[in-house]
Design a protein around this motif. Structure first.
Motif, PDB file in Angstrom:
ATOM      1  N   LEU A  54     -20.527  39.103  59.804  1.00 40.31           N
ATOM      2  CA  LEU A  54     -20.443  40.562  59.893  1.00 40.31           C
ATOM      3  C   LEU A  54     -21.785  41.251  59.757  1.00 40.31           C
ATOM      4  CD1 LEU A  54     -17.289  41.411  57.705  1.00 40.31           C
ATOM      5  CD2 LEU A  54     -17.449  41.385  60.196  1.00 40.31           C
ATOM      6  N   ASP A  55     -22.821  40.509  59.341  1.00 40.71           N
ATOM      7  CA  ASP A  55     -24.078  41.159  58.936  1.00 40.71           C
ATOM      8  C   ASP A  55     -23.725  42.244  57.914  1.00 40.71           C
ATOM      9  OD1 ASP A  55     -26.713  41.805  58.725  1.00 40.71           O
ATOM     10  OD2 ASP A  55     -26.886  42.779  60.666  1.00 40.71           O
ATOM     11  N   TYR A  56     -23.044  41.807  56.852  1.00 42.03           N
ATOM     12  CA  TYR A  56     -22.383  42.719  55.915  1.00 42.03           C
ATOM     13  C   TYR A  56     -23.353  43.676  55.239  1.00 42.03           C
ATOM     14  CZ  TYR A  56     -19.227  44.182  52.153  1.00 42.03           C
ATOM     15  OH  TYR A  56     -18.459  44.918  51.288  1.00 42.03           O
ATOM     16  N   GLY A  57     -24.493  43.181  54.844  1.00 43.24           N
ATOM     17  CA  GLY A  57     -25.453  44.045  54.158  1.00 43.24           C
ATOM     18  C   GLY A  57     -25.904  45.206  55.027  1.00 43.24           C
ATOM     19  N   ARG A  58     -26.194  44.916  56.286  1.00 44.12           N
ATOM     20  CA  ARG A  58     -26.615  45.979  57.207  1.00 44.12           C
ATOM     21  C   ARG A  58     -25.472  46.959  57.462  1.00 44.12           C
ATOM     22  NH1 ARG A  58     -31.228  48.455  58.967  1.00 44.12           N
ATOM     23  NH2 ARG A  58     -30.727  49.641  60.866  1.00 44.12           N
ATOM     24  N   ALA A  59     -24.254  46.429  57.618  1.00 48.74           N
ATOM     25  CA  ALA A  59     -23.097  47.295  57.879  1.00 48.74           C
ATOM     26  C   ALA A  59     -22.829  48.224  56.699  1.00 48.74           C
ATOM     27  CB  ALA A  59     -21.866  46.447  58.186  1.00 48.74           C
TER      28      ALA A  59
END
Length: 267
Positions: A54-59
């Motif tokens: 998800l590229d969670y940190g960026r999201a």
């Protein structure tokens, strides 16, 4: 009897959340064999895989930036407009107030196409500013309605005393009125943040590239762009998307309840 009923209703509401949390640490094979069972073994690696996908940190950063900026814009403009409407009873203020209230009756889907064309003309598509302006326009009518209702319960004598002490309108609003609006501001901030965090329509239209996607849009595209998705990936993705909201509500639940009850004043 009412207490028992309340406990039963609470358990019914929390049961899907519990199932989601338990299933998020189960393997796909384990879920297939016994969908209602407990993890055997516990697959903590599910979260690591989904976090990277998800590229969670960026999201999370994108969502927080859009939400906080939209909330700040709504709070500043909504409180100032609400103060002017509540304190200056004129024909034009009543007409303006009704115009803002009418904005609450317009479905969001009616506005998406003209807003998309507007952002395209302004070359703001696929930028944070586009989403911030759209969210602010959607939430401003509610904020003005809430602030006007709240301000009518605050005595105007406090502002008159500030004027006697030599405060101008801007200084009176910022140092006297705005601090009194904290319960209403906290409530508006929470509800606007929740609505933005859960929304997928605006990001889907105005934030399309990977660098500016919100967390909800990332989860939506993570699930929707694959021909098949394993349950071991689906449940952790949902948990990661909902976790910040749950934490936010737990931290600010008193402000939410206090803002709602304090806003019940003069009509």
């Amino acid at each position: 009897m009412s207490g028992i009923l309340l406990v039963i209703v609470t358990l019914i509401i929390l049961l899907p959340v519990f199932y989601m949390l338990v299933s998020s640490v189960r393997t796909t094979a384990d879920l297939g064999e016994n969908p209602l069972g407990f993890p055997d073994p516990i697959a903590w690696g599910n979260y690591g895989d989904v976090f990277a996908s998800l590229d969670y940190g960026r999201a999370i950063f994108n969502t927080a930036l859009v939400a906080l900026s939209s909330v700040a814009l709504v709070v500043v403009t909504g409180s100032a407009a609400g103060w002017a409407i509540a304190r200056h009873i004129r024909g034009w203020t009543k007409a303006t107030y009704r115009l803002f209230i009418a904005g609450l009756t317009i479905p969001v889907f009616v506005l998406t196409t003209p807003l998309y064309l507007l952002m395209h003309t302004l070359h703001l598509l696929d930028t944070y500013l586009a989403a911030i302006l759209v969210y602010a326009s959607f939430n401003l009518p509610f904020a003005i309605l809430f602030y006007v209702s709240f301000l009518r319960s605050i005595p105007q004598e406090l502002e008159d005393a500030a004027a006697i002490d030599g405060c101008g309108p801007l200084k009176t609003f910022w140092h006297v009125v705005f601090p009194l609006l904290r319960p209403a501001t906290a409530t508006i901030a929470i509800f606007v943040t929740l609505s933005i965090w859960n929304d997928v329509v605006v990001p889907l239209l105005f934030l399309t590239s990977g660098g500016v996607r919100t967390v909800t849009l990332s989860v939506f595209q993570f699930v929707g762009t694959q021909n098949s998705i394993a349950a071991a990936q689906l449940f952790p993705a949902v948990v990661l998307a909902a976790a910040p909201l749950i934490v936010l509500f737990i931290i600010f639940q008193r402000q939410i309840i206090g803002g709602i009850t304090a806003g019940i004043g003069k009509s």
